[in-house]
Design an enzyme around this catalytic site. Sequence first.
Site, PDB file in Angstrom:
ATOM      1  N   HIS A 260       0.832  -1.206   0.000  1.00 13.73           N
ATOM      2  CA  HIS A 260       0.000   0.000   0.000  1.00 13.73           C
ATOM      3  C   HIS A 260       0.872   1.264   0.000  1.00 13.73           C
ATOM      4  CE1 HIS A 260      -3.651   2.355   1.161  1.00 13.73           C
ATOM      5  NE2 HIS A 260      -2.750   3.133   1.736  1.00 13.73           N
ATOM      6  N   GLU A 261       1.803   1.330   0.953  1.00 13.75           N
ATOM      7  CA  GLU A 261       2.663   2.524   1.021  1.00 13.75           C
ATOM      8  C   GLU A 261       3.550   2.606  -0.218  1.00 13.75           C
ATOM      9  OE1 GLU A 261       1.852   4.729   3.136  1.00 13.75           O
ATOM     10  OE2 GLU A 261       0.560   3.391   4.310  1.00 13.75           O
ATOM     11  N   HIS A 264       1.688   4.449  -2.844  1.00 11.01           N
ATOM     12  CA  HIS A 264       1.742   5.899  -2.599  1.00 11.01           C
ATOM     13  C   HIS A 264       3.109   6.451  -3.055  1.00 11.01           C
ATOM     14  CE1 HIS A 264      -1.919   6.813  -0.402  1.00 11.01           C
ATOM     15  NE2 HIS A 264      -1.708   5.900   0.515  1.00 11.01           N
ATOM     16  N   GLU A 290      -4.683   7.944  -2.894  1.00  9.95           N
ATOM     17  CA  GLU A 290      -5.161   6.660  -2.394  1.00  9.95           C
ATOM     18  C   GLU A 290      -5.454   5.703  -3.558  1.00  9.95           C
ATOM     19  OE1 GLU A 290      -4.839   6.152   0.712  1.00  9.95           O
ATOM     20  OE2 GLU A 290      -6.009   4.367   1.164  1.00  9.95           O
TER      21      GLU A 290
HETATM   22 ZN    ZN Z   1      -3.164   5.225   1.953  1.00 12.73          ZN
END
Ligand code: ZN
Length: 496
Positions: A260-261, A264, A290
């Site tokens: 997830h990171e 980003h 996001e």
């Molecule tokens: Zn996030």
Amino acid sequence: MNVYNQYNEQLNKIADVAYASAVLMWDQETYMPAGGADFRAGQLATLSGLHHDLITSPKLEELVKQLIDDKSLSPEQHKNVEVTLKDLTKKKKYTTAFVEKQSLAVSRAFNSWQDAKKKNDFKIYANDLEALINLKKEECEIIGYQHHPYNALLDEYEPGITIEKLDKVFEDVRGKLVPFIKQLFTAKQNSNSFLFESYNKDQQWSFTLQLLKKMGYDFNRGRQDISEHPFTISFSSQDVRVTTRVNENDLAEIIWGSIHEGGHALYEQGLLTENYGLPAGEACSLGIHESQSRLWENNVGRALPFWKANYPLLQSTFPQQLKDVTLDDFYKAINLVEPSLIRTSANELTYHLHVLIRYEIEKQIFNNAVSIKDLPELWNAKYKEYLNIDVPDDSQGILQDVHWSHGSFGYFPTYSLGSFYAAQFYNQAKKSIANLEVELEKGNTSLLLAWLRKEVHPFGRLLTAEELSRKVTGEGLNFNYFFEYVQKKYSNLYSL
Ligand code: ZN
């Protein structure tokens, strides 16, 4: 030096101050000894005051006013100036006294939220929360809005989004996603118990470093560290860092936290270096940010092609725990749909019910339709209604998220928008890239990253989220892409 270059130079200075604060914040969350906290808070406050002074300085305003009607600028230069003018017009509405009052209210609310969560008692926090909410209501009037005060707050995180638009999106969540989730709740459940055996922390750590590399995260321009709450932070596109957390008895936490990171971070690393400090060099919106993390976490990272390529490595890293777990078992386990209390560990479907609940409550708060002391009751009733679970206590209920204690009202909806944009973008990627999923099965993520780098990353704030969506997919946000994606995936997983 011409006027545009002077403007650019001024914005670079403002960015230098902002990114210097970011370095201090990163350090605060990762390596700072506890004793450093007091002076660090002061250092950060000084820098944020300096930042506010620079952005509202007469010098910048003068340059922007000269440039706004300058016909010799390129369309991109003109757009940068336009966004800066909007930023400083908004910033100037705040008096220093109000900014200080609010930052004090946030400190108080954050401290009492921590205390209330520890002691499992909302009442400890209620008064400070109410004081902060009253200031946020005042802020809505300062900024100005149409139709509903909450619109003023939404625009801060997702420029252009309004209650009117969000209501339509969440109407779909209620009308389509909720019945589908109920169907899954009654279907035969798969097992995921092997994910909670004991997994060596160092091996988990090195596995995620390899995953990040495979995604295309550039370690010459970044690094991964440990923090209590995972986050991504940028000091320029040349230094974008991620953090994660390791739990010996939960393999999922680090894997999808890091992916997830990593998503980003790929976005931040994809912003163009020559746009440093300019709106073009900043992320479009929280929803689009996001969308990049969710696309990698879910559309790629919880799908079969990605794990066809990477499961053998995971299995050989943890032979004892995974030798009898087939790829198919693993795929089912990482996509379990169960009702749960905590938003951050929810699956990719029920996650949006957690967001919907917060959205409905926030609207009521800013409509003066609920009193603060009644919030826990309202919260618990909604968890019963949407997820059919009884909330056992405040800590696992209304006190679970930090956002409100920071004054971040209007933030939660961007999480759902992110997932919905992700599905829409990924659908387009599959159409645009020949054999995308065959390549992912081979472990080749570079085609997808190259596509995102070209189609999504480089525009920064020059386009709104809606405009970017139209440019990439030919239409604005359309919930149906997400719904079709989950319907197909989960009907198959649950043999519906
Ligand atoms: Zn996030």
